[in-house]
Design an enzyme around this catalytic site. Sequence first.
Site, PDB file in Angstrom:
ATOM      1  N   ALA A 125      34.058   0.495  -5.143  1.00 62.20           N
ATOM      2  CA  ALA A 125      33.721   1.952  -4.092  1.00 62.20           C
ATOM      3  C   ALA A 125      35.566   2.608  -4.049  1.00 62.20           C
ATOM      4  O   ALA A 125      35.502   3.496  -3.848  1.00 62.20           O
ATOM      5  CB  ALA A 125      34.076   1.597  -2.605  1.00 62.20           C
ATOM      6  N   ASN A 192      37.275  -6.274  -1.153  1.00 55.77           N
ATOM      7  CA  ASN A 192      37.444  -6.163  -1.960  1.00 55.77           C
ATOM      8  C   ASN A 192      38.253  -4.905  -3.193  1.00 55.77           C
ATOM      9  O   ASN A 192      38.188  -5.468  -4.182  1.00 55.77           O
ATOM     10  CB  ASN A 192      35.338  -5.903  -2.912  1.00 55.77           C
ATOM     11  CG  ASN A 192      34.356  -7.199  -2.117  1.00 55.77           C
ATOM     12  OD1 ASN A 192      34.991  -8.059  -3.242  1.00 55.77           O
ATOM     13  ND2 ASN A 192      33.783  -7.100  -1.234  1.00 55.77           N
ATOM     14  N   HIS A 222      39.178   5.693   0.141  1.00 58.68           N
ATOM     15  CA  HIS A 222      40.635   4.633  -0.266  1.00 58.68           C
ATOM     16  C   HIS A 222      41.610   5.850  -1.248  1.00 58.68           C
ATOM     17  O   HIS A 222      41.409   7.123  -1.273  1.00 58.68           O
ATOM     18  CB  HIS A 222      40.187   4.039  -1.294  1.00 58.68           C
ATOM     19  CG  HIS A 222      38.666   2.832  -0.242  1.00 58.68           C
ATOM     20  ND1 HIS A 222      39.278   2.388   0.554  1.00 58.68           N
ATOM     21  CD2 HIS A 222      36.841   2.793  -1.134  1.00 58.68           C
ATOM     22  CE1 HIS A 222      37.839   0.912   0.556  1.00 58.68           C
ATOM     23  NE2 HIS A 222      36.733   2.236  -0.110  1.00 58.68           N
TER      24      HIS A 222
HETATM   25  N1  LIG Z   1      32.801  -4.729  -4.552  1.00 65.85           N
HETATM   26  C1  LIG Z   1      32.942  -4.110  -4.551  1.00 65.85           C
HETATM   27  O1  LIG Z   1      33.277  -2.678  -3.986  1.00 65.85           O
HETATM   28  C2  LIG Z   1      32.214  -3.910  -3.072  1.00 65.85           C
HETATM   29  C3  LIG Z   1      31.431  -2.662  -2.190  1.00 65.85           C
HETATM   30  C4  LIG Z   1      31.073  -3.539  -1.330  1.00 65.85           C
HETATM   31  C5  LIG Z   1      30.384  -4.773  -0.928  1.00 65.85           C
HETATM   32  N2  LIG Z   1      30.383  -5.605  -1.875  1.00 65.85           N
HETATM   33  C6  LIG Z   1      30.288  -7.262  -1.597  1.00 65.85           C
HETATM   34  O2  LIG Z   1      29.318  -7.133  -2.288  1.00 65.85           O
HETATM   35  C7  LIG Z   1      28.847  -8.271  -1.816  1.00 65.85           C
HETATM   36  C8  LIG Z   1      26.894  -7.514  -0.972  1.00 65.85           C
HETATM   37  O3  LIG Z   1      26.985  -6.607   0.007  1.00 65.85           O
HETATM   38  P1  LIG Z   1      26.053  -6.306   0.183  1.00 65.85           P
HETATM   39  O4  LIG Z   1      25.913  -4.561   1.546  1.00 65.85           O
HETATM   40  O5  LIG Z   1      24.890  -6.191  -0.237  1.00 65.85           O
HETATM   41  O6  LIG Z   1      25.920  -6.967   1.437  1.00 65.85           O
HETATM   42  P2  LIG Z   1      24.562  -8.307   2.470  1.00 65.85           P
HETATM   43  O7  LIG Z   1      24.923  -8.591   3.448  1.00 65.85           O
HETATM   44  O8  LIG Z   1      23.354  -6.363   2.672  1.00 65.85           O
HETATM   45  O9  LIG Z   1      23.845  -8.282   1.570  1.00 65.85           O
HETATM   46  C9  LIG Z   1      24.038  -9.897   1.432  1.00 65.85           C
HETATM   47  C10 LIG Z   1      23.068 -10.072   1.298  1.00 65.85           C
HETATM   48  O10 LIG Z   1      23.165 -11.999   0.364  1.00 65.85           O
HETATM   49  C11 LIG Z   1      22.132 -13.345   1.094  1.00 65.85           C
HETATM   50  N3  LIG Z   1      23.324 -13.988   0.837  1.00 65.85           N
HETATM   51  C12 LIG Z   1      24.528 -13.829   1.160  1.00 65.85           C
HETATM   52  N4  LIG Z   1      25.674 -15.446   1.107  1.00 65.85           N
HETATM   53  C13 LIG Z   1      24.338 -15.506   0.321  1.00 65.85           C
HETATM   54  C14 LIG Z   1      24.704 -17.470  -0.669  1.00 65.85           C
HETATM   55  N5  LIG Z   1      25.878 -17.759  -0.420  1.00 65.85           N
HETATM   56  N6  LIG Z   1      23.618 -17.472  -0.795  1.00 65.85           N
HETATM   57  C15 LIG Z   1      22.848 -16.925  -1.392  1.00 65.85           C
HETATM   58  N7  LIG Z   1      22.665 -15.258  -0.295  1.00 65.85           N
HETATM   59  C16 LIG Z   1      23.480 -15.225   0.319  1.00 65.85           C
HETATM   60  C17 LIG Z   1      22.549 -12.698   2.097  1.00 65.85           C
HETATM   61  O11 LIG Z   1      21.592 -13.271   3.028  1.00 65.85           O
HETATM   62  C18 LIG Z   1      22.316 -10.892   2.149  1.00 65.85           C
HETATM   63  O12 LIG Z   1      20.732 -10.345   1.751  1.00 65.85           O
HETATM   64  C19 LIG Z   1      29.733  -8.812   0.036  1.00 65.85           C
HETATM   65  O13 LIG Z   1      30.016  -9.675  -0.180  1.00 65.85           O
HETATM   66  C20 LIG Z   1      30.440  -7.284  -0.047  1.00 65.85           C
HETATM   67  O14 LIG Z   1      31.689  -7.825   0.357  1.00 65.85           O
HETATM   68  C21 LIG Z   1      31.445  -5.192  -2.924  1.00 65.85           C
END
Ligand SMILES: NC(=O)c1ccc[n+]([C@@H]2O[C@H](COP(=O)([O-])OP(=O)(O)OC[C@H]3O[C@@H](n4cnc5c(N)ncnc54)[C@H](O)[C@@H]3O)[C@@H](O)[C@H]2O)c1
Length: 272
Positions: A125, A192, A222
């Site tokens: 992000a 993150n 940010h």
């Molecule tokens: N790098 C970045 O800048 C950034 C930005 C936003 C989100 N993220 C991270 O990316 C990840 C996904 O974000 P999102 O918005 O798609 O979240 P979300 O909650 O919409 O989707 C996550 C999915 O993963 C599944 N899940 C969670 N833990 C699991 C596991 N151990 N095994 C199998 N499935 C699992 C959940 O059931 C859900 O369907 C999160 O960890 C979030 O913190 C990173």
Amino acid sequence: MKRIGLLGCGAIGTQIALAIDSGKVPATLTHVYDGSKEASASLVEKLKNKPTIVENSHLLSSNPIDIVVEAASQDAVKDVALSVLQNKKDLMIMSVGALLDESIYDILSDACKDFKKTIYLPSGAISGLDGIKSVKDELESITITTTKHPRSLKGAKFFESSEIDLDKIESSTIIFEGTAKEAVTLFPANINVAALLSLSGIGSENTSVKIVADPNTDKNTHHIEASGKFGKMTFIIENFPDPNNPKTSRLAILSGIETLRKYCSDEIQIGT
Ligand SMILES: NC(=O)c1ccc[n+]([C@@H]2O[C@H](COP(=O)([O-])OP(=O)(O)OC[C@H]3O[C@@H](n4cnc5c(N)ncnc54)[C@H](O)[C@@H]3O)[C@@H](O)[C@H]2O)c1
């Protein structure tokens, strides 16, 4: 064509899968897994080219794919990242906060060398990581102030031991000040970006983080300031939250798609 396995079918995973399905990412999505069966089934329903839903996350990398894309959670990274590399597959990680645990970082870093595989961390992000990486050895201070609507911060571990009631915040309020290492532990799904800055720059103990809850904002903002012998850099990124998950910014999704598109394309690579 590269073959992709997807771990996590939520806000980010769904948009990545749609980008592959539409041809924007020149690859085939062959296998998917989500801890929630509804989430994986609902994703597959949206796709023209249907991937196989596997029974557990470890089965993704035992299939003939090139890369596993993680868009699930820090726990998922801790659980499968090493076995993906051992199975000689590349890995793209969205839940970057998991890598601030030094033992995990070291194990994965060694495994990349041992198995000659690569872990990709999209810029997520924020922007400016190209600059931060370049000046890393001359960086003296780096701070990030993240401002979000209280609803985008709900559910964070921080509130289990804090007196702050997000529903009662009426104006812009600093709710956390500390290091990136502390921020990632207390706000695992929200910050993150602090992990990415730490890994690109001078580490999680030397990266300062401020988190502000503002009920009058509709953006995830940010504000990053970095300074040192090279000079000074300031980045302000005003992101719209994803409608399906207000914790996640649209830019985070687009950066994941672009990283994967680059991985799957033979072309001139732009940027540091
Ligand atoms: N790098 C970045 O800048 C950034 C930005 C936003 C989100 N993220 C991270 O990316 C990840 C996904 O974000 P999102 O918005 O798609 O979240 P979300 O909650 O919409 O989707 C996550 C999915 O993963 C599944 N899940 C969670 N833990 C699991 C596991 N151990 N095994 C199998 N499935 C699992 C959940 O059931 C859900 O369907 C999160 O960890 C979030 O913190 C990173």
